[in-house]
Design an enzyme around this catalytic site. Structure first.
Site, PDB file in Angstrom:
ATOM      1  N   ARG A  61       0.809  -1.224   0.000  1.00 31.08           N
ATOM      2  CA  ARG A  61       0.000   0.000   0.000  1.00 31.08           C
ATOM      3  C   ARG A  61       0.839   1.269   0.000  1.00 31.08           C
ATOM      4  NH1 ARG A  61      -2.677  -3.728   3.123  1.00 31.08           N
ATOM      5  NH2 ARG A  61      -1.824  -2.800   5.005  1.00 31.08           N
ATOM      6  N   GLU A  98       3.040  -7.968  13.923  1.00 31.27           N
ATOM      7  CA  GLU A  98       1.924  -8.407  14.762  1.00 31.27           C
ATOM      8  C   GLU A  98       1.605  -9.886  14.601  1.00 31.27           C
ATOM      9  OE1 GLU A  98       0.506  -4.392  13.006  1.00 31.27           O
ATOM     10  OE2 GLU A  98       1.990  -5.921  12.565  1.00 31.27           O
TER      11      GLU A  98
END
Length: 174
Positions: A61, A98
């Protein structure tokens, strides 16, 4: 248009990519040309006079706005990619994120010690990906690094990972 309008257009996707995560989906912003143009102009205004020579986009992105901003401010674009995507000699960094570990790469000849760079990604959460990107870029000995995000999730304190010599910018805060 305002940043608050853009913020309202960001879609929340619960339990993605795993249960308990509230994913901020910016594709609902990117599909609207007026929002895309507005975000580009916000970044251009911020960086036009800072002597930036390269804008680095982090896959994937970060590839959306980074080349547009690079062109607008007269800088080059450099991709940071996942392994196996860059065709020449690379440097790489393994890092924790994460949901496990990951690796990113940059071409060894993409940056010089004379460069002032923006490293752009769409969102700052825990900061692992950007920290890895900053580490790669620092190995090139660049003059200065700006870490740039559209969205920052303030409660996750991702910016606390970065050294004080890295200037951090975020347009929208949650």
């Amino acid at each position: 248009m305002t940043l608050e309008e853009v913020k309202q257009a960001i879609r929340n996707v619960p339990d993605f990519p795993e249960k308990g995560i509230q994913f901020k989906d910016l594709t609902t912003v990117f599909i609207r040309p007026e929002y895309l143009s507005f975000l580009k102009q916000q970044m251009v205004q911020k960086y036009r006079e800072r002597g930036v020579t390269k804008v680095i986009g982090i896959e994937s992105r970060g590839f959306i706005l980074a080349p547009m901003v690079a062109e607008a401010i007269g800088a080059g674009f450099v991709p940071i990619r996942k392994p196996g995507k860059l065709p020449a000699d690379v440097m790489e960094m393994r890092y924790e994120k994460e949901y496990g570990t990951d690796v990113i790469q940059i071409h060894k000849d993409a940056l010089t010690p004379q460069d002032v760079v923006i490293i752009h990604d769409d969102l700052l959460a825990t900061g692992g990906t950007m920290q890895a990107a900053i580490s790669l870029v620092k190995q090139c000995g660049v003059k200065h690094i700006y870490a740039d995000f559209i969205v920052e999730l303030d409660a996750l304190n991702g910016r606390n990972l970065f050294d004080t010599d890295v200037h951090i910018e975020s347009l929208i805060h949650f």
